[in-house]
Scaffold this motif. Structure first.
Motif, PDB file in Angstrom:
ATOM      1  N   MET A   1       0.434  -0.662  -0.349  1.00 43.04           N
ATOM      2  CA  MET A   1      -0.006  -0.445  -0.243  1.00 43.04           C
ATOM      3  C   MET A   1       1.072   1.078  -0.035  1.00 43.04           C
ATOM      4  SD  MET A   1      -2.664   1.616   3.545  1.00 43.04           S
ATOM      5  CE  MET A   1      -3.093   3.242   3.013  1.00 43.04           C
ATOM      6  N   SER A   2       0.363   2.352  -0.925  1.00 40.22           N
ATOM      7  CA  SER A   2       1.188   3.405  -0.714  1.00 40.22           C
ATOM      8  C   SER A   2      -0.004   4.756  -1.141  1.00 40.22           C
ATOM      9  CB  SER A   2       2.223   3.846  -1.963  1.00 40.22           C
ATOM     10  OG  SER A   2       1.653   3.742  -3.400  1.00 40.22           O
ATOM     11  N   ALA A   3       0.402   5.733   0.342  1.00 40.54           N
ATOM     12  CA  ALA A   3      -0.234   6.766  -0.145  1.00 40.54           C
ATOM     13  C   ALA A   3      -0.691   8.037  -1.364  1.00 40.54           C
ATOM     14  CB  ALA A   3      -0.610   7.286   0.725  1.00 40.54           C
ATOM     15  N   ALA A   4      -1.268   8.297  -1.732  1.00 41.22           N
ATOM     16  CA  ALA A   4      -1.069   9.755  -3.340  1.00 41.22           C
ATOM     17  C   ALA A   4      -0.197  10.607  -2.482  1.00 41.22           C
ATOM     18  CB  ALA A   4      -2.250  10.080  -3.201  1.00 41.22           C
ATOM     19  N   GLY A   5       0.789  10.538  -3.040  1.00 39.43           N
ATOM     20  CA  GLY A   5       1.704  11.338  -4.088  1.00 39.43           C
ATOM     21  C   GLY A   5       3.174  11.359  -2.721  1.00 39.43           C
ATOM     22  N   SER A   6       2.484   9.670  -1.877  1.00 36.19           N
ATOM     23  CA  SER A   6       3.996   9.393  -1.230  1.00 36.19           C
ATOM     24  C   SER A   6       5.051   8.315  -1.171  1.00 36.19           C
ATOM     25  CB  SER A   6       3.309   8.959   0.317  1.00 36.19           C
ATOM     26  OG  SER A   6       2.850   8.152   0.010  1.00 36.19           O
ATOM     27  N   LEU A   7       6.090   7.980  -1.644  1.00 35.07           N
ATOM     28  CA  LEU A   7       6.556   6.626  -1.233  1.00 35.07           C
ATOM     29  C   LEU A   7       6.090   5.815  -1.158  1.00 35.07           C
ATOM     30  CD1 LEU A   7      10.331   8.198   0.002  1.00 35.07           C
ATOM     31  CD2 LEU A   7       8.932   8.583  -2.690  1.00 35.07           C
ATOM     32  N   PRO A   8       6.762   4.264  -1.668  1.00 32.00           N
ATOM     33  CA  PRO A   8       5.904   3.220  -1.646  1.00 32.00           C
ATOM     34  C   PRO A   8       6.463   2.875  -0.327  1.00 32.00           C
ATOM     35  CG  PRO A   8       7.064   3.422  -3.739  1.00 32.00           C
ATOM     36  CD  PRO A   8       7.735   4.709  -2.946  1.00 32.00           C
ATOM     37  N   VAL A   9       5.473   1.955   0.502  1.00 34.84           N
ATOM     38  CA  VAL A   9       5.544   1.896   1.663  1.00 34.84           C
ATOM     39  C   VAL A   9       6.827   0.735   2.120  1.00 34.84           C
ATOM     40  CG1 VAL A   9       4.524   0.727   4.267  1.00 34.84           C
ATOM     41  CG2 VAL A   9       2.569   1.588   2.251  1.00 34.84           C
ATOM     42  N   PRO A  10       7.684   0.874   3.623  1.00 38.00           N
ATOM     43  CA  PRO A  10       8.810   0.046   3.144  1.00 38.00           C
ATOM     44  C   PRO A  10       8.638  -1.125   3.736  1.00 38.00           C
ATOM     45  CG  PRO A  10       9.003   2.066   4.219  1.00 38.00           C
ATOM     46  CD  PRO A  10       7.742   2.541   4.028  1.00 38.00           C
ATOM     47  N   ASP A  11       9.110  -1.943   3.611  1.00 37.77           N
ATOM     48  CA  ASP A  11       8.871  -3.534   4.412  1.00 37.77           C
ATOM     49  C   ASP A  11       9.416  -3.096   5.682  1.00 37.77           C
ATOM     50  OD1 ASP A  11      10.433  -5.898   5.473  1.00 37.77           O
ATOM     51  OD2 ASP A  11       9.183  -6.326   4.436  1.00 37.77           O
ATOM     52  N   PRO A  12       9.135  -3.576   6.966  1.00 38.66           N
ATOM     53  CA  PRO A  12       9.260  -3.168   8.224  1.00 38.66           C
ATOM     54  C   PRO A  12      11.184  -4.415   8.338  1.00 38.66           C
ATOM     55  CG  PRO A  12       7.901  -4.968   8.357  1.00 38.66           C
ATOM     56  CD  PRO A  12       7.789  -4.264   6.699  1.00 38.66           C
ATOM     57  N   ALA A  13      11.766  -4.357   7.804  1.00 39.70           N
ATOM     58  CA  ALA A  13      13.017  -4.592   7.558  1.00 39.70           C
ATOM     59  C   ALA A  13      13.913  -3.972   6.540  1.00 39.70           C
ATOM     60  CB  ALA A  13      13.495  -6.410   7.520  1.00 39.70           C
ATOM     61  N   ALA A  14      13.266  -2.999   6.398  1.00 39.32           N
ATOM     62  CA  ALA A  14      13.487  -2.108   5.270  1.00 39.32           C
ATOM     63  C   ALA A  14      14.546  -0.931   6.098  1.00 39.32           C
ATOM     64  CB  ALA A  14      12.803  -0.916   4.029  1.00 39.32           C
ATOM     65  N   SER A  15      15.577  -0.393   5.176  1.00 38.38           N
ATOM     66  CA  SER A  15      16.075   0.198   6.251  1.00 38.38           C
ATOM     67  C   SER A  15      15.791   1.435   7.406  1.00 38.38           C
ATOM     68  CB  SER A  15      17.947   1.336   5.337  1.00 38.38           C
ATOM     69  OG  SER A  15      17.043   2.260   4.806  1.00 38.38           O
ATOM     70  N   PHE A  16      16.266   2.124   8.537  1.00 36.58           N
ATOM     71  CA  PHE A  16      15.819   2.975   9.358  1.00 36.58           C
ATOM     72  C   PHE A  16      15.526   4.812   8.526  1.00 36.58           C
ATOM     73  CE2 PHE A  16      17.159   6.597  12.087  1.00 36.58           C
ATOM     74  CZ  PHE A  16      15.722   6.567  13.013  1.00 36.58           C
ATOM     75  N   GLU A  17      16.434   4.585   7.441  1.00 35.70           N
ATOM     76  CA  GLU A  17      16.517   6.196   6.748  1.00 35.70           C
ATOM     77  C   GLU A  17      15.369   6.179   5.838  1.00 35.70           C
ATOM     78  OE1 GLU A  17      20.504   6.009   8.328  1.00 35.70           O
ATOM     79  OE2 GLU A  17      19.546   3.986   6.767  1.00 35.70           O
ATOM     80  N   TRP A  22      10.373   7.404   4.045  1.00 36.35           N
ATOM     81  CA  TRP A  22       8.136   7.807   3.744  1.00 36.35           C
ATOM     82  C   TRP A  22       7.420   8.411   4.873  1.00 36.35           C
ATOM     83  CZ3 TRP A  22       3.339   6.508   6.434  1.00 36.35           C
ATOM     84  CH2 TRP A  22       2.704   6.281   5.205  1.00 36.35           C
ATOM     85  N   ALA A  23       7.668   8.806   6.409  1.00 35.35           N
ATOM     86  CA  ALA A  23       7.009   8.902   7.146  1.00 35.35           C
ATOM     87  C   ALA A  23       7.018  10.742   6.550  1.00 35.35           C
ATOM     88  CB  ALA A  23       7.279   8.711   8.745  1.00 35.35           C
ATOM     89  N   ARG A  24       8.591  10.923   5.862  1.00 36.08           N
ATOM     90  CA  ARG A  24       8.586  12.667   6.198  1.00 36.08           C
ATOM     91  C   ARG A  24       7.662  13.059   4.406  1.00 36.08           C
ATOM     92  NH1 ARG A  24      14.448  13.295   6.549  1.00 36.08           N
ATOM     93  NH2 ARG A  24      14.094  13.654   9.710  1.00 36.08           N
ATOM     94  N   ALA A  25       8.019  11.934   3.690  1.00 39.54           N
ATOM     95  CA  ALA A  25       7.109  12.506   1.970  1.00 39.54           C
ATOM     96  C   ALA A  25       5.303  12.342   2.174  1.00 39.54           C
ATOM     97  CB  ALA A  25       8.095  11.629   1.327  1.00 39.54           C
ATOM     98  N   THR A  26       5.096  11.457   3.480  1.00 39.45           N
ATOM     99  CA  THR A  26       3.818  11.205   3.383  1.00 39.45           C
ATOM    100  C   THR A  26       3.073  12.676   3.693  1.00 39.45           C
ATOM    101  OG1 THR A  26       4.157   9.028   3.220  1.00 39.45           O
ATOM    102  CG2 THR A  26       2.280   9.551   3.331  1.00 39.45           C
TER     103      THR A  26
END
Length: 273
Positions: A1-17, A22-26
């Motif tokens: 799932m991704s929000a309109a205008g945001s980055l793709p939702v990262p996997d839980p094990a994706a990097s901290f960064e 994602w949180a900043r861009a959404t």
């Protein structure tokens, strides 16, 4: 799932960064939590506030006031709304969002003061409304009583002030409120003292489950008052809490969830004739 205008939702094990990015861009709009609705899950309530509110709105009683309407998300879902209905909102960024959504439905949206005392005063004449709705908004019982007509109904679902304790503890951040400030006992006593008759008082001891770091960070961006120091998600804000945030990220990446307290209560009260 991704929000309109945001980055793709990262996997839980994706990097901290990646989770921070994602949180900043959404984007945030009102109090709409849709971008994280499958990654931040609350226990279901034993009642349905919107069903109860819809019954009151459609009862033919008369104009309805929605306190703390946010971006008007919930109130608009109750349309058609009685003529003369209105809404208040004290968080300035939400006011234009609420107006865009509610004014086409005939709702008068008023911005109220953001300070504690000023924000509880209602800019309406005595006895104007047949119903007052309040989901999670602070209120002054005497003011609600004043704007209700005789026989009018007040329904409120409130967040018990123990909400969020575990997140703040995990981040090493103090709660910006007293955890004993909002309770069902205190609210029902205040309403009764103001002159209301209490018809319903129900409590729910619930929890909120976060599934990854980005959902937690974005939640704190929306609920900006819970940890004000991190709400902007600026590099400086994230750096201030980097150690506990990285610890939480490792917890999520290992396949765990983070469970916080999310207690709620419901009160329905009447203004006597």
């Amino acid at each position: 799932m991704s929000a309109a205008g945001s980055l793709p939702v990262p996997d839980p094990a994706a990097s901290f960064e990646a989770h921070v990015e994602w949180a900043r861009a959404t984007p945030v709009e009102g109090f709409d939590l849709t971008p994280i609705d499958d990654r931040c899950v609350e226990d279901p309530l034993p009642w349905d506030y919107l069903v109860l509110a819809r019954e009151l709105v459609g009862s033919g009683r008369g104009p309805v006031l929605d306190l703390g309407t946010g971006g008007g998300e919930a109130f608009s879902s109750l349309a058609p709304l009685p003529e003369g209905s209105a809404a208040t909102e004290g968080w300035p960024p939400n006011v234009p969002v609420a107006r865009r959504r509610l004014e086409p439905l005939g709702v008068d949206v008023r911005q109220v003061g953001s300070s504690k005392g000023e924000g509880l005063m209602l800019p309406f004449l005595d006895g104007r409304f047949a119903v007052v709705l309040d989901r999670h908004e602070e209120f002054e019982a005497t003011e609600v009583l004043r704007v209700l007509e005789p026989g009018g109904v007040f329904i409120t679902q409130q967040v018990d002030s123990r909400d969020g304790i575990r997140v703040n503890t995990a981040l090493g951040a103090d709660l910006p409120w007293d955890p004993d400030d909002v309770t069902i006992e205190g609210v029902t006593a205040e309403l009764a003292e103001a002159g209301f008759v209490i018809d319903v008082a129900r409590e729910h001891v619930g929890t909120r489950h976060f599934h990854d770091l980005s959902s937690l960070l974005w939640y704190l961006k929306v609920i900006a008052w819970q940890v004000p120091e991190i709400a902007s998600l600026s590099p400086e804000a994230v750096a201030r809490f980097e150690a506990p945030l990285r610890a939480l990220h490792m917890h999520f990446a290992a396949g765990n969830e983070f469970v916080d307290e999310a207690p709620r209560f419901l009160v329905v009260a009447r203004k006597p004739f």
